[in-house]
Motif scaffolding. Structure first.
Motif, short mmCIF file in Angstrom:
data_model
loop_
_atom_site.label_atom_id
_atom_site.label_comp_id
_atom_site.label_asym_id
_atom_site.label_seq_id
_atom_site.Cartn_x
_atom_site.Cartn_y
_atom_site.Cartn_z
N SER A 163 0.76 -1.23 -0.19
CA SER A 163 0.20 -0.10 0.02
C SER A 163 0.87 1.22 0.05
O SER A 163 0.39 2.25 0.71
N CYS A 164 1.87 1.21 -0.73
CA CYS A 164 3.11 2.47 -0.62
C CYS A 164 3.41 2.99 0.33
O CYS A 164 4.13 4.23 0.65
N GLN A 165 3.50 2.12 1.47
CA GLN A 165 3.94 2.60 2.88
C GLN A 165 5.51 2.35 2.95
O GLN A 165 5.91 1.36 2.49
N VAL A 166 6.32 3.56 3.50
CA VAL A 166 7.56 3.52 3.58
C VAL A 166 7.70 3.86 5.02
O VAL A 166 7.34 5.12 5.55
N TYR A 167 8.47 2.98 5.94
CA TYR A 167 8.68 3.32 7.53
C TYR A 167 10.05 3.81 7.51
O TYR A 167 10.94 3.25 7.14
N ILE A 168 10.13 4.92 8.35
CA ILE A 168 11.22 5.66 8.90
C ILE A 168 10.99 5.79 10.39
O ILE A 168 10.31 6.53 10.87
N GLY A 169 11.94 5.04 11.26
CA GLY A 169 11.64 5.24 12.75
C GLY A 169 10.08 4.78 13.19
O GLY A 169 9.45 5.40 14.15
N GLY A 170 9.68 3.86 12.55
CA GLY A 170 7.97 3.67 12.87
C GLY A 170 6.91 4.49 12.27
O GLY A 170 5.92 4.32 12.78
N TYR A 202 16.85 -2.00 -3.96
CA TYR A 202 16.66 -2.15 -5.26
C TYR A 202 15.62 -2.95 -5.62
O TYR A 202 15.66 -4.18 -5.36
N HIS A 203 14.52 -2.25 -6.45
CA HIS A 203 13.28 -3.04 -6.63
C HIS A 203 13.25 -3.51 -7.85
O HIS A 203 13.29 -2.55 -9.02
N SER A 204 13.31 -4.73 -8.34
CA SER A 204 13.45 -4.95 -9.81
C SER A 204 12.55 -4.87 -10.63
O SER A 204 12.78 -4.53 -11.78
N ARG A 205 11.23 -5.07 -10.14
CA ARG A 205 9.92 -4.80 -10.98
C ARG A 205 9.83 -3.29 -11.66
O ARG A 205 9.53 -3.03 -12.63
N THR A 206 10.01 -2.34 -10.85
CA THR A 206 10.25 -1.18 -10.98
C THR A 206 11.63 -0.52 -11.35
O THR A 206 11.91 0.58 -11.81
N GLN A 207 12.45 -1.30 -11.22
CA GLN A 207 13.98 -0.89 -11.51
C GLN A 207 14.36 0.50 -10.93
O GLN A 207 14.85 1.30 -11.53
N THR A 208 14.07 0.69 -9.54
CA THR A 208 14.22 1.94 -8.88
C THR A 208 15.09 1.47 -7.59
O THR A 208 14.81 0.51 -7.01
N LEU A 209 15.82 2.30 -7.31
CA LEU A 209 16.91 2.37 -6.19
C LEU A 209 16.29 3.22 -4.99
O LEU A 209 16.02 4.40 -5.39
N HIS A 210 15.82 2.78 -3.91
CA HIS A 210 15.14 3.54 -2.95
C HIS A 210 16.25 3.56 -1.65
O HIS A 210 16.96 2.71 -1.41
N THR A 211 16.48 4.56 -0.84
CA THR A 211 17.34 5.05 0.13
C THR A 211 16.65 5.64 1.15
O THR A 211 15.85 6.59 1.09
N LEU A 212 16.93 5.11 2.53
CA LEU A 212 16.31 5.55 3.80
C LEU A 212 17.18 5.87 4.67
O LEU A 212 18.38 5.23 4.74
N ALA A 213 17.32 7.11 5.19
CA ALA A 213 18.29 7.47 6.48
C ALA A 213 17.74 6.88 7.89
O ALA A 213 16.70 7.09 8.06
#
Length: 253
Positions: A163-170, A202-213
Motif C-alpha cells: 500500500s505504498c507505505q515507507v517506514y522510517i523510525g516507525g 533496489y526493486h527489480s519490477r520498477t527498476q528503482t533504487l530507494h534509500t532511507l536514512a
C-alpha cells in the motif's frame, strides 16, 4: 567488486560519461589511484593478503572520500550475512536451507520475524515475495530483538511495505520516493550500512533504487520481516555479485 561489474559491458548505458563519451567516476584522482593500487595488489599477490584489508592508505584530506568510495563500490569482502530469523509467533514458520531462509504466514494478522544476529557494519541480502501479498508485507531493518507483532511501528523500524507505505523510525511516509508497494513475484536487493546509517533497496519490477536514512541514535540493527496475510511467503537469500551491482548501477529515488 561492484566497481569491476560496472565495467563488464552490461551497465554501460547507466554509467555517466563526459562530453567526449568517456566514462566518468565522480571521485578525486588520489582516491581513484589508491583504489586502483589496491585492485592491482589483489590480482598480483599469490596469497592475496590485500583481500584481508578493511581500509586503504591515503593523505588525511582524502580519508573520508576514500572510505565512502570503498563502501559505495563494495571493494572489501563483506562478512557473510547470517540469514537466520526468529519469531515468537507459533503460526509463523521459518525454514532455513542452503538457498536461504523462507518465512511463511499460517494465519491472519501481523506476525514478525527478526534476525538472530546483529549486523555489525555492512550487509546485503535479497528478498523475494514468493506468494501472497494479499494482506500486507513489510521488509527492512530494525534495532531491537523483540519489537512486538506491530513491529513496523517500532521507533527503530525502517523499510518498505504494501500500500505504498515507507517506514522510517516507525512512522509511515506514504509513497516516499515513488514507492508503489509489494506484489507477488517481486524481488529486491537490500543494503544496510550501519556506519553511514542508511538502508537501500533496489526493486527489480520498477527498476528503482530507494534509500532511507536510519535513525542515527539507533544501534544493533537486524533483519526485519512482518507478514499479515494467511499463506503469504517471503524468502531471504544472499544476492549474487551481479544483483549487488544493481545497488550501484541503478538511479536512486
Amino acid at each position: 567488486s561492484l566497481l569491476s561489474l560496472m565495467f563488464n559491458g552490461r551497465w554501460d548505458e547507466s554509467i555517466s560519461r563526459d562530453a567526449e563519451g568517456r566514462m566518468f567516476l565522480d571521485m578525486s584522482p588520489p582516491v581513484f589511484s589508491s583504489i586502483l593500487s589496491y585492485l592491482r595488489a589483489m590480482r598480483l599477490e599469490s596469497e592475496c593478503p590485500a583481500k584481508r584489508r578493511r581500509s586503504l592508505p591515503i593523505d588525511e584530506m582524502y580519508e573520508a572520500e576514500l572510505k565512502a568510495a570503498c563502501i559505495f563500490y563494495a571493494l572489501f569482502p563483506k562478512p557473510c550475512l547470517n540469514l537466520s530469523l526468529k519469531s515468537t509467533a507459533e503460526d509463523l514458520s521459518i525454514v532455513e536451507d542452503d538457498d536461504g531462509t523462507t518465512v511463511r504466514q499460517n494465519a491472519s494478522g501481523h506476525r514478525v520475524a527478526v534476525g538472530t544476529e546483529v549486523i555489525e557494519t555492512l550487509a546485503t541480502w535479497k528478498v523475494s515475495a514468493v506468494s501472497g501479498c494479499h494482506g500486507w508485507l513489510f521488509v527492512g531493518a530494525i534495532a531491537t530483538a523483540d519489537p512486538g507483532q506491530n513491529s513496523y511501528s517500532n521507533s527503530s523500524a525502517c523499510g518498505w511495505a504494501c500500500s505504498c507505505q515507507v517506514y522510517i523510525g516507525g512512522a509511515n511516509n506514504q509513497g516516499l520516493g515513488g514507492w508503489v508497494g509489494w506484489q507477488t513475484g517481486d524481488h529486491a536487493i537490500f543494503l544496510l550500512d550501519t556506519e553511514a546509517s542508511i538502508l537501500k533497496m533496489y526493486h527489480s519490477r520498477t527498476q528503482t533504487l530507494h534509500t532511507l536514512a536510519l535513525p542515527a541514535e539507533k544501534k544493533q540493527w537486524r533483519l526485519h520481516v512482518n507478514l499479515y496475510g494467511q499463506a503469504d511467503v517471503v524468502k531471504l537469500a544472499i544476492p549474487t555479485a551481479e544483483e549487488e551491482a544493481m545497488l550501484v548501477a541503478s538511479r536512486g529515488s
